[in-house]
Design a protein around this motif. Structure first.
Motif, mmCIF file in Angstrom:
data_model
loop_
_atom_site.group_PDB
_atom_site.id
_atom_site.type_symbol
_atom_site.label_atom_id
_atom_site.label_comp_id
_atom_site.label_asym_id
_atom_site.label_seq_id
_atom_site.Cartn_x
_atom_site.Cartn_y
_atom_site.Cartn_z
ATOM 1 N N TRP A 34 12.250 -20.521 6.689
ATOM 2 C CA TRP A 34 13.638 -20.618 7.127
ATOM 3 C C TRP A 34 13.982 -19.561 8.172
ATOM 4 C CZ3 TRP A 34 16.983 -16.542 6.486
ATOM 5 C CH2 TRP A 34 16.577 -15.530 5.594
ATOM 6 N N THR A 35 13.285 -18.413 8.163
ATOM 7 C CA THR A 35 13.580 -17.397 9.168
ATOM 8 C C THR A 35 13.123 -17.824 10.552
ATOM 9 O OG1 THR A 35 11.495 -16.257 8.707
ATOM 10 C CG2 THR A 35 13.419 -15.584 7.449
ATOM 11 N N ALA A 36 12.074 -18.661 10.590
ATOM 12 C CA ALA A 36 11.639 -19.161 11.894
ATOM 13 C C ALA A 36 12.680 -20.088 12.493
ATOM 14 C CB ALA A 36 10.289 -19.875 11.745
ATOM 15 N N SER A 37 13.214 -21.006 11.673
ATOM 16 C CA SER A 37 14.261 -21.890 12.175
ATOM 17 C C SER A 37 15.522 -21.112 12.511
ATOM 18 C CB SER A 37 14.569 -22.969 11.137
ATOM 19 O OG SER A 37 15.019 -22.384 9.931
ATOM 20 N N LEU A 38 15.830 -20.076 11.707
ATOM 21 C CA LEU A 38 16.990 -19.247 12.026
ATOM 22 C C LEU A 38 16.790 -18.526 13.345
ATOM 23 C CD1 LEU A 38 19.729 -18.083 11.132
ATOM 24 C CD2 LEU A 38 18.482 -16.273 9.963
ATOM 25 N N ASN A 39 15.558 -18.039 13.626
ATOM 26 C CA ASN A 39 15.285 -17.366 14.894
ATOM 27 C C ASN A 39 15.498 -18.313 16.069
ATOM 28 O OD1 ASN A 39 14.058 -14.957 16.349
ATOM 29 N ND2 ASN A 39 12.719 -16.620 17.026
ATOM 30 N N SER A 75 8.915 -8.478 11.866
ATOM 31 C CA SER A 75 7.465 -8.431 11.718
ATOM 32 C C SER A 75 7.081 -7.015 11.329
ATOM 33 C CB SER A 75 6.772 -8.834 13.027
ATOM 34 O OG SER A 75 5.366 -8.663 12.922
ATOM 35 N N LEU A 76 6.103 -6.897 10.445
ATOM 36 C CA LEU A 76 5.589 -5.580 10.045
ATOM 37 C C LEU A 76 4.280 -5.244 10.725
ATOM 38 C CD1 LEU A 76 6.364 -5.638 6.228
ATOM 39 C CD2 LEU A 76 7.628 -4.460 8.023
ATOM 40 N N LEU A 149 23.290 -6.882 26.467
ATOM 41 C CA LEU A 149 22.221 -7.751 25.963
ATOM 42 C C LEU A 149 22.349 -9.159 26.516
ATOM 43 C CD1 LEU A 149 22.134 -6.570 22.236
ATOM 44 C CD2 LEU A 149 20.651 -5.862 24.112
ATOM 45 N N GLY A 150 23.556 -9.720 26.478
ATOM 46 C CA GLY A 150 23.767 -11.049 27.028
ATOM 47 C C GLY A 150 23.272 -12.146 26.101
ATOM 48 N N LYS A 151 23.544 -13.374 26.494
ATOM 49 C CA LYS A 151 23.177 -14.527 25.679
ATOM 50 C C LYS A 151 21.705 -14.861 25.785
ATOM 51 C CE LYS A 151 24.542 -19.294 24.764
ATOM 52 N NZ LYS A 151 25.454 -20.384 25.134
ATOM 53 N N THR A 152 21.093 -14.494 26.898
ATOM 54 C CA THR A 152 19.684 -14.836 27.133
ATOM 55 C C THR A 152 18.751 -13.775 26.605
ATOM 56 O OG1 THR A 152 19.785 -13.824 29.325
ATOM 57 C CG2 THR A 152 20.280 -16.168 29.163
ATOM 58 N N TRP A 153 19.233 -12.907 25.757
ATOM 59 C CA TRP A 153 18.402 -11.831 25.200
ATOM 60 C C TRP A 153 17.229 -12.446 24.429
ATOM 61 C CZ3 TRP A 153 19.746 -9.267 19.989
ATOM 62 C CH2 TRP A 153 18.779 -8.301 19.667
ATOM 63 N N PRO A 154 15.983 -12.098 24.744
ATOM 64 C CA PRO A 154 14.825 -12.655 24.016
ATOM 65 C C PRO A 154 14.744 -12.049 22.621
ATOM 66 C CG PRO A 154 14.091 -11.052 25.625
ATOM 67 C CD PRO A 154 15.568 -11.203 25.844
ATOM 68 N N TRP A 155 14.686 -12.932 21.614
ATOM 69 C CA TRP A 155 14.671 -12.448 20.246
ATOM 70 C C TRP A 155 13.257 -12.231 19.759
ATOM 71 C CZ3 TRP A 155 19.154 -10.852 18.220
ATOM 72 C CH2 TRP A 155 20.317 -11.249 18.880
ATOM 73 N N ALA A 156 13.092 -12.216 18.475
ATOM 74 C CA ALA A 156 11.835 -11.774 17.872
ATOM 75 C C ALA A 156 10.642 -12.535 18.443
ATOM 76 C CB ALA A 156 11.901 -11.950 16.363
ATOM 77 N N ARG A 157 9.665 -11.785 18.914
ATOM 78 C CA ARG A 157 8.458 -12.401 19.457
ATOM 79 C C ARG A 157 7.565 -12.972 18.365
ATOM 80 N NH1 ARG A 157 6.742 -7.296 23.028
ATOM 81 N NH2 ARG A 157 7.393 -6.364 21.057
ATOM 82 N N SER A 158 7.757 -12.516 17.111
ATOM 83 C CA SER A 158 6.930 -13.010 16.017
ATOM 84 C C SER A 158 7.307 -14.434 15.602
ATOM 85 C CB SER A 158 7.049 -12.082 14.803
ATOM 86 O OG SER A 158 8.391 -12.060 14.339
ATOM 87 N N GLY A 159 8.437 -14.914 16.056
ATOM 88 C CA GLY A 159 8.875 -16.238 15.664
ATOM 89 C C GLY A 159 9.689 -16.246 14.392
ATOM 90 N N ARG A 160 9.839 -15.093 13.738
ATOM 91 C CA ARG A 160 10.643 -14.996 12.524
ATOM 92 C C ARG A 160 11.828 -14.070 12.797
ATOM 93 N NH1 ARG A 160 5.350 -14.538 10.469
ATOM 94 N NH2 ARG A 160 5.544 -12.293 10.713
ATOM 95 N N PHE A 161 12.888 -14.336 12.130
ATOM 96 C CA PHE A 161 14.047 -13.465 12.270
ATOM 97 C C PHE A 161 13.997 -12.315 11.267
ATOM 98 C CE2 PHE A 161 18.478 -12.145 11.770
ATOM 99 C CZ PHE A 161 18.846 -11.998 13.084
ATOM 100 N N LEU A 162 13.424 -12.549 10.092
ATOM 101 C CA LEU A 162 13.394 -11.518 9.057
ATOM 102 C C LEU A 162 12.139 -11.705 8.211
ATOM 103 C CD1 LEU A 162 14.791 -9.176 7.559
ATOM 104 C CD2 LEU A 162 15.900 -10.898 6.120
#
Length: 818
Positions: A34-39, A75-76, A149-162
């Protein structure tokens, strides 16, 4: 993650990282969660809302300061933080939150505030890519900054949000669940959520034991507290019938005013944070102002579910949304179709009816119970309806006892039917079916009542035998619903459960019809018992009083209905829109009935109109109309009592019972004929004042039996010949006046009987005169035949009877008989 003391946990060190992971916590390390879809949703919208609750635990709750820190990682390995939070202490204490950007840059927002160690604190971080604003809320206080940061800020590169939450502090902490939304909530919405959940969080004191102890201990069930334990056959369900929002109201002026108000809000001034308008309000008035209408659209979803048609209970015929009661009331947030939904919003202003359904089984008592609690929320008035039904099956000794009762009822009904048949024979023999209409009606009533009792006993016996098998099949069908199967959605499970409930409802309806039938039999039996009291003058006071005053009671009923309805319509028109108890005519009539019994509604003396209405109603209906009813009843009772007092044949109830037993003994000993034959014999001798042994002679009735019959009935004062009656009454009255050997009531009875004697004597003289007139008419006809012989006279002479002998039958004295 476990605590790391005052030193921040080094998430890049694999050994220390592995040692800090609690053995009782599990993480889904795959990307397809679910964190991937949330990301993905956060990357698309450029917004998120993070919220959690935190407080100190143990001895730290009594410390003077509380400085927890928290860090969320997407990501850890490699370490990729998303949000960091920490709190300071001292004079310049601040609570800070930092949003990390891949590549090392970050944005931080601060709020000058300290955290209380012994109170729950809600921490909320809101980022809006649309406005590039970062907001930190601690409870209801907030601080907002502009970011780059703006709207186009690139989020987690791991593909997960948490992936992990790291809490670092020098003390133990209680940590509430982390709530993540892929949208930026308004500040006022966050404040509303805080105040809504504050009362629930205050009651949470944290776990009473450690995870290790909690996971290894066993829970013991205490059955001693329950004398008759029971359980739920299915999870409690919440059914909700909803209306649909619309901008078209029931009246044209309301529709115009609603749209005008919405346009004024949209075109009006824009409020600053946190009171800015939501985006959906700018597009349609429905989120803010709307009217309601009934809907039958099965495609409209609510909380991720489509409605189903309910075929039973209070919601029969409605489209309702099913939901688990536990998840609706105890889970603060639900995720449906990838959307996070607040459980507190499940019931809102569009809810028309809400119903809770429970199916319970008490194994010790063998009871299967159905409970439905329904709240109707239409027109701003909440009405609660409770439907509780139960069925039971009997086996063993209980079954044998009930069957014995039903068999006894059948035998009684059979005996009563035989008595009805015997009565019909007597009526047919005496040709009285058409003459005594009231007796015939009672006979038909008794016949129908006994037949109904036979049918009920047979049906009840069959139901008792088959009820156990029916309940077994019903319980099996209900308990086979796969509630724990996650592959089947709730709507399918609910439909399967409702199929079992439909069978249960059919069983309940059959039992309800049976109870109504038995109730009708009970009422009919009660009416028959009341009518049977009219068999004796002393016990017939109720029935005779009602019959005596029936005409006056009928007209009183017309007067009462007219006045009661007039006051009810007046109260409904005056106070129907002001007071709840006068909202409907039914509730108004209930209030008026209570006032007739002496109750005064609330508000008496406060409102002039209501006070005048109450005074008029009380004086008219309570002091006048009710007393009219009492006067009618008392007058009818006095007339009935007077008739009983002047009756010659009236005796006490137990005296008549004693005489009836004596008569039964005499009839068995001396062979008295039946009452019908004696009644015919006496009816043929109306002109006689007295009867003797010879005048009551019947075929087969012995002289000894007739003497015993007359001797028995000479005991009754009303049957003594008139001369003897007068002599005895005078003698008894003289003795009562001279020697005071009788009571005053006996003297008054004797005087009353003397007063009745004269009209009776006159009636008997009139009957004797009529008999004499008929006899003289017959003699005249016979003399005419003798003096003027016709064909009949010629025939008589031809047969050897002379004209002289024809005259001799009038001149010779009659020969005695016997």
């Amino acid at each position: 993650m476990l605590e790391a003391g005052d030193v921040l946990l080094n998430v890049s060190a694999c050994d220390s990282l592995s040692a800090s992971v609690s053995e009782y916590c599990t993480f889904n390390s795959t990307k397809q969660n679910w964190t991937a879809s949330l990301n993905e949703e956060v990357a698309k919208s450029g917004e998120f809302t993070l919220s959690f609750w935190i407080r100190a635990a143990g001895a730290a709750a009594f410390a003077s300061s509380y400085t927890p820190s928290l860090q969320l990682f997407s990501s850890l390995s490699p370490p990729e933080p998303v949000v960091s939070f920490w709190a300071g202490s001292g004079a310049d204490a601040r609570v800070s939150a930092m949003v990390h950007r891949p590549g090392g840059s970050s944005e931080m927002v601060e709020l000058k505030k300290t955290l209380s160690p012994n109170d729950w604190s809600q921490i909320t971080v809101v980022y809006s890519g649309r406005t590039s604003e970062l907001t930190l809320l601690v409870n209801a206080e907030y601080s907002t900054i502009k970011t780059s940061l703006g709207k186009t800020w690139p989020w987690a590169r791991s593909g997960r949000f948490l992936q992990a939450v790291v809490i670092s502090s020098g003390s133990k902490n209680l940590f509430g669940p982390v709530e993540l939304r892929s949208e930026a909530l308004l500040i006022k919405t966050c404040q509303e959520l805080y105040y809504r959940r504050l009362g629930t969080m205050v009651l949470r004191q944290g776990p009473a034991m450690t995870d290790a102890k909690r996971m290894t201990r066993t829970v013991k069930y205490d059955r001693q507290a329950f004398s008759a334990p029971g359980f739920l056959l299915a999870p409690p369900l919440l059914l909700q019938a909803r209306t649909q929002k619309t901008s078209e109201c029931s009246t044209s002026y309301a529709t115009w005013a609603l749209n005008k108000k919405w346009l004024d809000i949209v075109k009006g001034p824009v409020c600053d944070t946190p009171f800015q308008r939501a985006s959906d309000i700018r597009n349609s008035p429905l989120p803010l102002l709307s009217c309601s209408k009934d809907t039958h659209d099965e495609t409209i979803e609510w909380f991720g579910k489509r409605p189903i048609t309910i075929g039973f209970g209070h919601l029969e015929g409605y489209l309702a949304y099913p939901e688990y009661l536990t998840s609706s009331m105890q889970v603060p947030m639900q995720v449906r179709n990838g959307e996070s939904l607040d459980s507190d919003g499940l019931l809102d202003t569009e809810t028309r009816m809400a119903s809770v359904i429970m199916l319970l089984l008490a194994p010790d008592a063998g009871l299967l119970s159905y409970l439905q609690i329904t709240a109707s929320l239409a027109h701003g008035d909440v009405q609660i309806e409770i439907d509780y039904s139960q069925v039971s099956a009997l086996e063993g000794a209980a079954m044998q006892g009930c069957l014995a009762v039903q068999i006894a009822a059948l035998l009684v009904a059979f005996v009563l039917l035989m008595n009805n048949w015997y009565t019909i024979r007597l009526l047919r023999r005496g040709n009285r079916c058409c003459l005594l209409s009231s007796e015939l009606c009672l006979l038909i009533f008794d016949l129908l009542l006994n037949i109904g009792l036979v049918l009920y006993s047979l049906k009840r016996s069959i139901d008792l035998i088959s009820m156990s098998d029916q309940l077994l099949a019903l319980v099996e069908e209900v308990m086979q619903t796969p509630w724990s199967d996650k592959a089947i959605n709730l709507s399918t499970k609910t439909n399967m459960f409702f199929e079992g409930l439909s069978a249960f409802e059919s069983l309940l309806n059959a039992g309800l019809q049976e109870r109504r039938y038995s109730l009708a039999l009970c009422w009919a039996t009660l009416l028959r018992v009341v009518q049977l009291t009219s068999a004796h003058p002393r016990t017939a006071m109720l029935v005779n009083t009602f019959l005596k005053g029936l005409d006056d009671l009928w007209h009183f009923l017309l007067l009462f209905l007219l006045m009661f309805s007039a006051f009810g319509l007046l109260a409904r028109a005056l106070f129907g829109t002001l007071r709840r108890e006068f909202y409907t005519l039914t509730s108004t009539f209930v209030v008026q009935f209570h006032m007739m019994l002496g109750s005064i509604p609330d508000g008496f003396g406060l409102d002039a109109e209501q006070t005048i209405y109450i005074l008029l109603f009380v004086f008219t209906m309570y002091f006048f109309v009710v007393n009219f009813l009492l006067a009618i009843i008392v007058e009818a009772y006095l007339e009935v009592k007077k008739e009983v007092q002047v009756s010659e044949v009236e005796q006490g109830f137990f005296t008549d019972v004693k005489d009836m037993l004596i008569l039964m003994y005499m009839r068995a000993r001396y062979g008295f004929p039946n009452a019908t034959a004696i009644e015919r014999l006496l009816a043929a001798q109306k002109g006689k004042l007295t009867v003797g042994v010879e005048s009551i002679a019947l075929k087969g009735w012995s002289r000894t039996s007739r003497q015993a019959f007359l001797k028995y009935y000479r005991r009754y004062l009303c049957l003594i010949p008139e001369d003897n009656t007068k002599r005895d009454l005078r003698r008894k009255t003289y003795r009562s006046w001279s020697k005071s050997s009788v009571t005053q009531s006996e003297s008054s009875t004797a005087k009353a009987m003397c007063d009745v004697e004269v009209p009776q004597q006159l009636a008997r003289i009139a009957e004797a005169q009529e008999d004499l007139r008929i006899s003289l008419q017959n003699i005249r006809l016979q003399l005419h035949d003798c003096l003027h012989p016709d064909s009949r006279g010629a025939k008589r002479i031809h047969n050897g009877v002379s004209q002289k002998s024809c005259f001799n039958q009038f001149t010779e004295p009659a020969q005695p008989v016997g």
